[in-house]
Design a protein around this motif. Structure first.
Motif, PDB file in Angstrom:
ATOM      1  N   SER A  86      16.124  80.838  69.797  1.00  0.00           N
ATOM      2  CA  SER A  86      15.490  81.234  68.543  1.00  0.00           C
ATOM      3  C   SER A  86      16.448  81.959  67.600  1.00  0.00           C
ATOM      4  O   SER A  86      16.118  82.193  66.435  1.00  0.00           O
ATOM      5  CB  SER A  86      14.268  82.124  68.825  1.00  0.00           C
ATOM      6  OG  SER A  86      14.661  83.291  69.523  1.00  0.00           O
ATOM      7  N   LEU A 129      14.990  77.300  67.807  1.00  0.00           N
ATOM      8  CA  LEU A 129      13.612  77.206  68.288  1.00  0.00           C
ATOM      9  C   LEU A 129      12.719  78.179  67.523  1.00  0.00           C
ATOM     10  O   LEU A 129      13.201  79.077  66.826  1.00  0.00           O
ATOM     11  CB  LEU A 129      13.577  77.535  69.785  1.00  0.00           C
ATOM     12  CG  LEU A 129      14.445  76.646  70.686  1.00  0.00           C
ATOM     13  CD1 LEU A 129      14.311  77.104  72.137  1.00  0.00           C
ATOM     14  CD2 LEU A 129      14.078  75.192  70.540  1.00  0.00           C
ATOM     15  N   ALA A 177      10.269  81.958  71.046  1.00  0.00           N
ATOM     16  CA  ALA A 177      11.108  81.505  72.153  1.00  0.00           C
ATOM     17  C   ALA A 177      12.219  82.520  72.413  1.00  0.00           C
ATOM     18  O   ALA A 177      12.536  83.353  71.550  1.00  0.00           O
ATOM     19  CB  ALA A 177      11.701  80.141  71.826  1.00  0.00           C
ATOM     20  N   THR A 206      10.437  71.716  78.773  1.00  0.00           N
ATOM     21  CA  THR A 206       9.326  72.562  78.332  1.00  0.00           C
ATOM     22  C   THR A 206       9.607  74.024  78.648  1.00  0.00           C
ATOM     23  O   THR A 206      10.235  74.360  79.662  1.00  0.00           O
ATOM     24  CB  THR A 206       7.998  72.153  79.000  1.00  0.00           C
ATOM     25  OG1 THR A 206       8.166  72.132  80.431  1.00  0.00           O
ATOM     26  CG2 THR A 206       7.555  70.775  78.541  1.00  0.00           C
ATOM     27  N   THR A 246       3.801  75.204  75.839  1.00  0.00           N
ATOM     28  CA  THR A 246       3.462  74.840  74.450  1.00  0.00           C
ATOM     29  C   THR A 246       4.684  74.426  73.635  1.00  0.00           C
ATOM     30  O   THR A 246       4.539  73.935  72.519  1.00  0.00           O
ATOM     31  CB  THR A 246       2.774  76.004  73.724  1.00  0.00           C
ATOM     32  OG1 THR A 246       3.641  77.135  73.699  1.00  0.00           O
ATOM     33  CG2 THR A 246       1.459  76.360  74.415  1.00  0.00           C
ATOM     34  N   LEU A 247       5.870  74.621  74.173  1.00  0.00           N
ATOM     35  CA  LEU A 247       7.096  74.260  73.473  1.00  0.00           C
ATOM     36  C   LEU A 247       7.795  73.157  74.265  1.00  0.00           C
ATOM     37  O   LEU A 247       8.059  73.327  75.462  1.00  0.00           O
ATOM     38  CB  LEU A 247       8.007  75.482  73.340  1.00  0.00           C
ATOM     39  CG  LEU A 247       9.176  75.366  72.363  1.00  0.00           C
ATOM     40  CD1 LEU A 247       8.674  75.248  70.938  1.00  0.00           C
ATOM     41  CD2 LEU A 247      10.090  76.585  72.502  1.00  0.00           C
ATOM     42  N   ILE A 254      11.967  68.838  68.690  1.00  0.00           N
ATOM     43  CA  ILE A 254      11.180  69.968  69.187  1.00  0.00           C
ATOM     44  C   ILE A 254       9.717  69.799  68.802  1.00  0.00           C
ATOM     45  O   ILE A 254       9.407  69.477  67.651  1.00  0.00           O
ATOM     46  CB  ILE A 254      11.702  71.297  68.599  1.00  0.00           C
ATOM     47  CG1 ILE A 254      13.189  71.476  68.921  1.00  0.00           C
ATOM     48  CG2 ILE A 254      10.892  72.479  69.118  1.00  0.00           C
ATOM     49  CD1 ILE A 254      13.850  72.577  68.097  1.00  0.00           C
ATOM     50  N   ASP A 312       6.128  72.071  68.854  1.00  0.00           N
ATOM     51  CA  ASP A 312       5.517  73.390  69.024  1.00  0.00           C
ATOM     52  C   ASP A 312       4.014  73.209  68.850  1.00  0.00           C
ATOM     53  O   ASP A 312       3.520  73.063  67.737  1.00  0.00           O
ATOM     54  CB  ASP A 312       6.077  74.362  67.982  1.00  0.00           C
ATOM     55  CG  ASP A 312       5.437  75.737  68.077  1.00  0.00           C
ATOM     56  OD1 ASP A 312       4.613  75.949  68.999  1.00  0.00           O
ATOM     57  OD2 ASP A 312       5.747  76.594  67.232  1.00  0.00           O
TER      58      ASP A 312
END
Length: 312
Positions: A84, A92, A96, A144, A148-149, A164, A166
């Motif tokens: 991130s 990200l 994250a 993963t 959820t990501l 990606i 999300d």
């Protein structure tokens, strides 16, 4: 932000549906038996079109669907930091970890090395390092974090990126109903399919304003309002034809670069062109899809007032 838009050359031969979201079962299992039934009445025909429209909406908003896309970052040769931190090559969402690991590209090989203490799964299994298979492979390597990501190696015209998803993106839950032309059987037209003696490779414009080479297997010819027209098409593994086209509505009412359309399977050289099933490519909804658009010869000189419209 999409990084590293680059000149591209030639797409590898393969299933044209590879760029569709995978794992889509919910509404498809409900729609498919009904949608494949032969049509006997106007009401049944319209019901099938409405079911198909529901499917197109669900493809956009479902988990890991098009509107869950959160990034597309082109990989540099060598090491690419993932996290991130905005200084990473692959950035990200903020929730994250600052640094998840490294994705290393060497030629056509992509490797993942996970940072110590970070829990990352590849195809459901915790891992510290892995060789990643791209989304064009039969069994891609889905990465993963916290379920959820999700990430995958995405290949376009011989270049590699990290795509990606999300699933917490608000776009998934705020999409208004899609806009459609009224159902019109005038745009359901009998056609003949002619396969080229050898598949042709032609330039097509893509998302980035470049030209890429894509396979064309043949063309459909049909008569409409007293004139004969043709559209180049590509064959899919299930016998359907994939057609990208533009028309006079592309100037305003429909997605300007082109619309997509899949026919039903060809039977004895015959096929029905039903423009009520024409739809906008995913690039109409997200900046993180990589779309290939209609070649110049697939521009129809009349208004196809059927299928999906474009909100802009």
């Amino acid at each position: 932000m999409v990084r590293g838009a680059c000149c591209v050359r030639r797409l590898p031969r393969g299933d044209l549906e590879k760029d569709k979201p995978r794992g889509f079962l919910s509404i498809w299992n409900f729609v498919l038996p009904k949608y494949n039934q032969p049509m006997t009445t106007k009401k049944e025909y319209e019901e099938q079109i409405l079911l198909w429209r529901a499917l197109k909406y669900e493809e956009l908003v479902r988990e890991n669907g098009w509107l869950a896309l959160a990034g597309l970052y082109w990989l540099n040769e060598g090491r690419n930091l993932v996290g991130s931190n905005p200084m990473c090559e692959v950035v990200l969402p903020e929730r994250a970890p600052t640094f998840i690991g490294v994705v290393e590209l060497k030629g056509k090989t992509v490797r993942l090395m996970v940072a110590e203490g970070v829990h990352v799964k590849v195809n459901g299994r915790l891992t510290q390092k892995a060789i990643l298979k791209s989304s064009r492979e039969p069994k891609p390597s889905f990465i993963t974090w916290h379920e959820t990501l999700r990430m995958v190696v995405h290949e376009h015209a011989g270049k590699y990126a990290i795509r990606i998803w999300d699933n917490e993106r608000t776009e998934r839950f705020s999409l208004p109903p899609l806009k459609w032309f009224p159902i019109n059987r005038h745009f359901r037209i009998p056609a003949r399919y002619t396969r080229y003696k050898t598949a042709q490779v032609m330039d097509h414009p893509d998302t980035f304003g470049d030209l890429v080479e894509e396979r064309i297997d043949g063309y459909v010819s049909f008569r409409f309002e007293g004139r004969t027209y043709k559209l180049d098409a590509s064959e899919t593994k299930n016998g359907k034809l994939f057609i990208k086209f533009r028309d006079e509505t592309s100037k305003k009412e429909s997605y300007p670069p082109s619309r997509y359309y899949y026919t039903e399977p060809v039977k004895n050289g015959r096929v029905t062109i039903d423009f009520n099933n024409a739809y906008s490519p995913p690039c109409a909804f997200t900046a993180y899809a990589t779309c290939i658009f209609a070649p110049p010869q697939n521009t129809l000189p009349f208004r196809v007032e059927a299928g999906e419209m474009y909100r802009g």
